[in-house]
Design a protein around this motif. Structure first.
Motif, PDB file in Angstrom:
ATOM      1  N   ASN A  76       0.814  -1.213   0.000  1.00  0.00           N
ATOM      2  CA  ASN A  76       0.000   0.000   0.000  1.00  0.00           C
ATOM      3  C   ASN A  76       0.849   1.266   0.000  1.00  0.00           C
ATOM      4  O   ASN A  76       0.438   2.296   0.524  1.00  0.00           O
ATOM      5  CB  ASN A  76      -1.002   0.016   1.168  1.00  0.00           C
ATOM      6  N   GLN A  77       2.019   1.173  -0.586  1.00  0.00           N
ATOM      7  CA  GLN A  77       2.889   2.343  -0.790  1.00  0.00           C
ATOM      8  C   GLN A  77       2.559   2.919  -2.169  1.00  0.00           C
ATOM      9  O   GLN A  77       3.420   3.026  -3.042  1.00  0.00           O
ATOM     10  CB  GLN A  77       4.367   1.927  -0.700  1.00  0.00           C
ATOM     11  N   ASN A  78       1.298   3.292  -2.340  1.00  0.00           N
ATOM     12  CA  ASN A  78       0.807   3.668  -3.666  1.00  0.00           C
ATOM     13  C   ASN A  78       1.426   4.957  -4.198  1.00  0.00           C
ATOM     14  O   ASN A  78       1.714   5.057  -5.389  1.00  0.00           O
ATOM     15  CB  ASN A  78      -0.717   3.754  -3.652  1.00  0.00           C
ATOM     16  N   GLN A  79       1.646   5.927  -3.320  1.00  0.00           N
ATOM     17  CA  GLN A  79       2.263   7.179  -3.771  1.00  0.00           C
ATOM     18  C   GLN A  79       3.702   6.916  -4.239  1.00  0.00           C
ATOM     19  O   GLN A  79       4.115   7.406  -5.279  1.00  0.00           O
ATOM     20  CB  GLN A  79       2.247   8.218  -2.641  1.00  0.00           C
ATOM     21  N   LEU A  80       4.427   6.121  -3.469  1.00  0.00           N
ATOM     22  CA  LEU A  80       5.799   5.791  -3.853  1.00  0.00           C
ATOM     23  C   LEU A  80       5.809   4.958  -5.138  1.00  0.00           C
ATOM     24  O   LEU A  80       6.666   5.145  -5.999  1.00  0.00           O
ATOM     25  CB  LEU A  80       6.491   5.042  -2.711  1.00  0.00           C
ATOM     26  N   ALA A  81       4.834   4.073  -5.288  1.00  0.00           N
ATOM     27  CA  ALA A  81       4.728   3.264  -6.506  1.00  0.00           C
ATOM     28  C   ALA A  81       4.491   4.162  -7.724  1.00  0.00           C
ATOM     29  O   ALA A  81       5.101   3.969  -8.775  1.00  0.00           O
ATOM     30  CB  ALA A  81       3.618   2.232  -6.364  1.00  0.00           C
ATOM     31  N   ARG A  82       3.611   5.152  -7.577  1.00  0.00           N
ATOM     32  CA  ARG A  82       3.352   6.083  -8.688  1.00  0.00           C
ATOM     33  C   ARG A  82       4.606   6.893  -9.018  1.00  0.00           C
ATOM     34  O   ARG A  82       4.927   7.096 -10.187  1.00  0.00           O
ATOM     35  CB  ARG A  82       2.190   7.016  -8.343  1.00  0.00           C
ATOM     36  N   SER A  83       5.322   7.341  -7.994  1.00  0.00           N
ATOM     37  CA  SER A  83       6.558   8.088  -8.223  1.00  0.00           C
ATOM     38  C   SER A  83       7.598   7.218  -8.919  1.00  0.00           C
ATOM     39  O   SER A  83       8.306   7.680  -9.815  1.00  0.00           O
ATOM     40  CB  SER A  83       7.136   8.586  -6.895  1.00  0.00           C
ATOM     41  N   PHE A  84       7.667   5.949  -8.506  1.00  0.00           N
ATOM     42  CA  PHE A  84       8.597   5.004  -9.124  1.00  0.00           C
ATOM     43  C   PHE A  84       8.277   4.841 -10.605  1.00  0.00           C
ATOM     44  O   PHE A  84       9.158   4.932 -11.456  1.00  0.00           O
ATOM     45  CB  PHE A  84       8.519   3.665  -8.384  1.00  0.00           C
ATOM     46  N   GLU A  85       6.987   4.642 -10.920  1.00  0.00           N
ATOM     47  CA  GLU A  85       6.579   4.505 -12.331  1.00  0.00           C
ATOM     48  C   GLU A  85       6.927   5.753 -13.131  1.00  0.00           C
ATOM     49  O   GLU A  85       7.428   5.670 -14.247  1.00  0.00           O
ATOM     50  CB  GLU A  85       5.066   4.264 -12.425  1.00  0.00           C
ATOM     51  N   LYS A  86       6.661   6.911 -12.541  1.00  0.00           N
ATOM     52  CA  LYS A  86       6.936   8.174 -13.230  1.00  0.00           C
ATOM     53  C   LYS A  86       8.433   8.347 -13.468  1.00  0.00           C
ATOM     54  O   LYS A  86       8.855   8.782 -14.539  1.00  0.00           O
ATOM     55  CB  LYS A  86       6.385   9.339 -12.409  1.00  0.00           C
ATOM     56  N   ASP A  87       9.246   7.989 -12.463  1.00  0.00           N
ATOM     57  CA  ASP A  87      10.700   8.105 -12.609  1.00  0.00           C
ATOM     58  C   ASP A  87      11.236   7.142 -13.664  1.00  0.00           C
ATOM     59  O   ASP A  87      12.214   7.441 -14.343  1.00  0.00           O
ATOM     60  CB  ASP A  87      11.406   7.849 -11.281  1.00  0.00           C
ATOM     61  N   LEU A  88      10.596   5.989 -13.795  1.00  0.00           N
ATOM     62  CA  LEU A  88      11.024   5.024 -14.810  1.00  0.00           C
ATOM     63  C   LEU A  88      10.673   5.480 -16.214  1.00  0.00           C
ATOM     64  O   LEU A  88      11.373   5.187 -17.168  1.00  0.00           O
ATOM     65  CB  LEU A  88      10.360   3.664 -14.570  1.00  0.00           C
ATOM     66  N   ASP A  89       9.562   6.180 -16.323  1.00  0.00           N
ATOM     67  CA  ASP A  89       9.045   6.563 -17.631  1.00  0.00           C
ATOM     68  C   ASP A  89       8.566   8.011 -17.598  1.00  0.00           C
ATOM     69  O   ASP A  89       7.374   8.275 -17.648  1.00  0.00           O
ATOM     70  CB  ASP A  89       7.898   5.618 -18.000  1.00  0.00           C
ATOM     71  N   PRO A  90       9.503   8.959 -17.509  1.00  0.00           N
ATOM     72  CA  PRO A  90       9.108  10.357 -17.341  1.00  0.00           C
ATOM     73  C   PRO A  90       8.299  10.936 -18.495  1.00  0.00           C
ATOM     74  O   PRO A  90       7.560  11.886 -18.316  1.00  0.00           O
ATOM     75  CB  PRO A  90      10.435  11.096 -17.181  1.00  0.00           C
ATOM     76  N   ASP A  91       8.390  10.330 -19.676  1.00  0.00           N
ATOM     77  CA  ASP A  91       7.645  10.839 -20.831  1.00  0.00           C
ATOM     78  C   ASP A  91       6.285  10.180 -20.990  1.00  0.00           C
ATOM     79  O   ASP A  91       5.539  10.515 -21.908  1.00  0.00           O
ATOM     80  CB  ASP A  91       8.455  10.636 -22.117  1.00  0.00           C
ATOM     81  N   GLY A  92       5.971   9.204 -20.137  1.00  0.00           N
ATOM     82  CA  GLY A  92       4.693   8.520 -20.223  1.00  0.00           C
ATOM     83  C   GLY A  92       4.579   7.617 -21.425  1.00  0.00           C
ATOM     84  O   GLY A  92       3.484   7.338 -21.900  1.00  0.00           O
ATOM     85  N   ALA A  93       5.712   7.130 -21.941  1.00  0.00           N
ATOM     86  CA  ALA A  93       5.701   6.333 -23.172  1.00  0.00           C
ATOM     87  C   ALA A  93       5.639   4.829 -22.909  1.00  0.00           C
ATOM     88  O   ALA A  93       5.650   4.048 -23.828  1.00  0.00           O
ATOM     89  CB  ALA A  93       6.954   6.645 -23.976  1.00  0.00           C
ATOM     90  N   ASN A  94       5.559   4.416 -21.648  1.00  0.00           N
ATOM     91  CA  ASN A  94       5.542   2.990 -21.329  1.00  0.00           C
ATOM     92  C   ASN A  94       4.193   2.388 -21.724  1.00  0.00           C
ATOM     93  O   ASN A  94       3.175   2.785 -21.189  1.00  0.00           O
ATOM     94  CB  ASN A  94       5.794   2.780 -19.837  1.00  0.00           C
ATOM     95  N   PRO A  95       4.167   1.427 -22.653  1.00  0.00           N
ATOM     96  CA  PRO A  95       2.902   0.874 -23.114  1.00  0.00           C
ATOM     97  C   PRO A  95       2.229  -0.026 -22.084  1.00  0.00           C
ATOM     98  O   PRO A  95       1.075  -0.347 -22.228  1.00  0.00           O
ATOM     99  CB  PRO A  95       3.308   0.056 -24.350  1.00  0.00           C
ATOM    100  N   HIS A  96       2.951  -0.439 -21.025  1.00  0.00           N
ATOM    101  CA  HIS A  96       2.368  -1.343 -20.039  1.00  0.00           C
ATOM    102  C   HIS A  96       1.454  -0.611 -19.058  1.00  0.00           C
ATOM    103  O   HIS A  96       0.668  -1.226 -18.379  1.00  0.00           O
ATOM    104  CB  HIS A  96       3.469  -2.047 -19.241  1.00  0.00           C
ATOM    105  N   HIS A  97       1.567   0.707 -18.941  1.00  0.00           N
ATOM    106  CA  HIS A  97       0.825   1.414 -17.903  1.00  0.00           C
ATOM    107  C   HIS A  97       0.061   2.571 -18.462  1.00  0.00           C
ATOM    108  O   HIS A  97       0.371   3.310 -19.241  1.00  0.00           O
ATOM    109  CB  HIS A  97       1.769   1.896 -16.801  1.00  0.00           C
TER     110      HIS A  97
END
Length: 97
Positions: A76-97
């Protein structure tokens, strides 16, 4: 394996409190992707953030980022999970999410 991924993973683990990092390792110990083994508790118990990232990459080499994201969400570390996803894909180009 991209050095960037490992850096993002380490920074994310650095954002956890000491007790949450311990919880993360407990959840990680119980995490199992189909066809891959689990990380033995003996290897995780004394691991710091750097060692933990290396273990995730070694054991869950097919997609260590998804492994980490799944464990964060399970905690339930959802905020950290969202930050992690954003840091991995700062341009939002990841087709998985």
């Amino acid at each position: 394996m991209s050095a960037d991924l490992k850096d993002v993973m380490r920074r994310t683990l650095d954002d956890l409190t000491e007790s949450d990092f311990k919880r993360f390792k407990h959840y990680l110990r119980d995490y199992c992707q189909q066809g891959e083994s689990r990380i033995a508790w003996g290897r995780l118990e004394r691991a710091d953030q750097y060692d933990t990232v290396d273990l995730i990459v070694q054991v869950y080499h097919s997609d260590p980022g998804d492994t980490m994201l799944s464990v964060l969400q399970k905690m339930n570390q959802n905020q950290l999970a969202r930050s992690f996803e954003k840091d991995l894909d700062p341009d939002g180009a990841n087709p998985h999410h």
